[in-house]
Design an enzyme around this catalytic site. Structure first.
Site, PDB file in Angstrom:
ATOM      1  N   TYR A   1     -16.753  13.140 -16.447  1.00  0.00           N
ATOM      2  CA  TYR A   1     -17.248  11.768 -16.294  1.00  0.00           C
ATOM      3  C   TYR A   1     -18.291  11.735 -15.176  1.00  0.00           C
ATOM      4  O   TYR A   1     -18.087  12.321 -14.114  1.00  0.00           O
ATOM      5  CB  TYR A   1     -16.066  10.831 -16.016  1.00  0.00           C
TER       6      TYR A   1
ATOM      7  N   LYS B   1      -8.535   2.603 -19.365  1.00  0.00           N
ATOM      8  CA  LYS B   1      -8.920   2.883 -20.755  1.00  0.00           C
ATOM      9  C   LYS B   1      -7.733   2.688 -21.713  1.00  0.00           C
ATOM     10  O   LYS B   1      -7.248   1.592 -21.835  1.00  0.00           O
ATOM     11  CB  LYS B   1      -9.494   4.294 -20.851  1.00  0.00           C
TER      12      LYS B   1
ATOM     13  N   ARG C   1       0.837  -1.216   0.000  1.00  0.00           N
ATOM     14  CA  ARG C   1       0.000   0.000   0.000  1.00  0.00           C
ATOM     15  C   ARG C   1       0.869   1.262   0.000  1.00  0.00           C
ATOM     16  O   ARG C   1       0.443   2.331  -0.433  1.00  0.00           O
ATOM     17  CB  ARG C   1      -0.986  -0.014   1.191  1.00  0.00           C
TER      18      ARG C   1
ATOM     19  N   ASP D   1      -8.419  15.726 -16.179  1.00  0.00           N
ATOM     20  CA  ASP D   1      -8.565  14.315 -16.510  1.00  0.00           C
ATOM     21  C   ASP D   1      -8.190  14.179 -17.990  1.00  0.00           C
ATOM     22  O   ASP D   1      -8.908  14.668 -18.869  1.00  0.00           O
ATOM     23  CB  ASP D   1     -10.017  13.880 -16.249  1.00  0.00           C
TER      24      ASP D   1
END
Ligand code: LCS
Length: 398
Positions: A114, A211, A61, A186
């Protein structure tokens, strides 16, 4: 010790940046470090690692060699000093924004972003006492007018999902800078192959790596890229605590996907341009949204800030909702699925799927017309794609 690689161009960087032959085994491909934790030689080393006096791995992490290779590659592609990868694009957006604002702060955000990012801002941030002004137009002046003394962040997406609004990145970054606040973009639709926003003055770039970065529809991921200081504070102060960690296997898949990003984008750009022109001349199509078309309202801005116009094409089928649904039911090559940026062409009809629960008036207000279809144009032979759309459009009744 391997020699330092030298290269200048982004289509070489996609292959070589961030990756090197393993000095211990000679493995050429970056290994998947499928380990949650990393042993210390002794207690003192543990203390040094935890107090940041020594660089190294402690716990996945906090950092992992496979994730690190991907972070270095993404930073190189965006021309950033550093990057942080995350479990998904939404994880990148939430981690980044929550790291930069707190109750009482104000955000200026584009309205066309989005949908889940909009929901995060509209539902969650407002409830937590962060004020958000949404700018519905693409005019930088409207962004300037929305600024307040407590504005901390300007958030944009271009070209935007799903209506392909184009924003002038440099102009909006300047407005944010003048006010002394940060700008975040973005860049999922454009990718650094088409646009490098940091060079235009933006502070932080976000990606849904699910994507185009991954490119093959088989791994979720996200990324934030920017200056070393900003990425370090986002990483240490927020990412570790929110915990949206990318898995080493997904990092490896995305590393592999990225090596063909330049090639794939070249084909996505070319195919989408041809499909947009084909649809524009089709009698069953009312309107086409593609920044590469000269009549797109953002074409001139797009020409200035994009090397190619991307792989996403929006179009409105004549005949509204039923025509849109008919088209989706009758394509034989395009895949009916959400998401975008895959090698295969994906087709969606927002009004009957992703936006089906949004009241019609609200939907129309944000440009989601009844007959709007979004195509994520893949890298197939473009003639096969045209043939498929043509045969499905032929049956549309009006
Ligand atoms: N940013 C953009 C521009 C996106 O299109 C998406 C997802 C995200 C961020 C979020 O990324 P994720 O968490 O899914 O990795 N877009 C989707 C879409 O248009 N259909 O399904 C997902």
């Amino acid at each position: 010790m391997s020699k330092e690689k030298r290269f200048r161009y982004i289509d070489t960087a996609v292959i070589h940046a961030g990756e090197e032959t393993c000095p211990r085994t000679g493995a050429v491909d970056t290994p998947i470090y499928q380990s949650t934790t990393f042993a210390f030689d002794n207690a003192n080393e543990g203390a040094e690692l935890f107090s940041h006096r020594k660089d190294g791995y402690v716990y996945t992490r906090y950092g992992n060699p496979t994730l690190n290779a991907l972070e270095e590659k993404i930073a190189a592609l965006e021309g950033a000093e550093a990057a942080q990868v995350t479990a998904s694009g939404m994880s990148a957006i939430s981690t980044c924004v929550l790291s930069l604002v707190q109750g009482g702060d104000h955000i200026v955000s584009a309205r066309s972003i989005y949908s889940a990012a909009f929901d995060l801002f509209f539902r969650k941030l407002l409830a937590w006492g962060v004020e958000v002004s949404f700018v519905g137009s693409t005019s930088p002046d409207d962004f300037a007018r929305a600024m307040k003394p407590n504005t901390r962040l300007v958030y944009i997406e271009t070209p935007s999902n799903p209506i392909l609004n184009v924003l002038d990145i440099a102009a909006i970054a300047r407005i944010a800078k003048k006010q002394g606040c940060l700008s975040v973009i973005d860049n999922t639709f454009a990718t650094p192959i088409n646009t490098r926003p940091l060079e235009l003055g933006v502070d932080l770039v976000i990606h849904s790596a699910t994507k185009y970065f991954c490119g093959h529809g088989d791994a979720m991921g996200g990324a934030i890229a920017g200056s070393r200081d900003l990425i370090r504070s986002i990483s240490v102060e927020t990412h570790r605590d929110l915990g949206g960690v990318m898995s080493p296997f997904n990092a490896w898949l995305i590393l592999r996907g990225l090596r063909t990003l330049a090639l794939r984008m070249e084909r996505h750009n070319a195919n989408a341009m041809q499909i947009a022109e084909f649809l524009q001349n089709h009698p069953k199509v009312e309107k086409v949204f593609y920044p590469g078309l000269p009549d797109h309202p953002g074409h001139d801005v797009a020409r200035n800030q994009m090397r190619g116009f991307g792989g996403i094409v929006g179009f409105v089928v004549r005949g509204g909702l039923e025509a849109g649904k008919y088209l989706l039911d009758n394509v034989r090559l395009c895949t009916l699925a959400v998401s975008l940026g895959d090698t295969r062409t994906l087709i969606t009809h927002p009004a009957s799927t992703t936006h089906v629960v949004v009241p019609r008036e609200k939907r129309l207000e944000i440009g989601i017309f009844d007959g709007l279809v979004r195509l994520s144009v893949g890298i197939e032979n473009v003639q096969d794609l045209k043939d498929d759309l043509d045969q499905a459009l032929a049956g549309v009744s009006r």
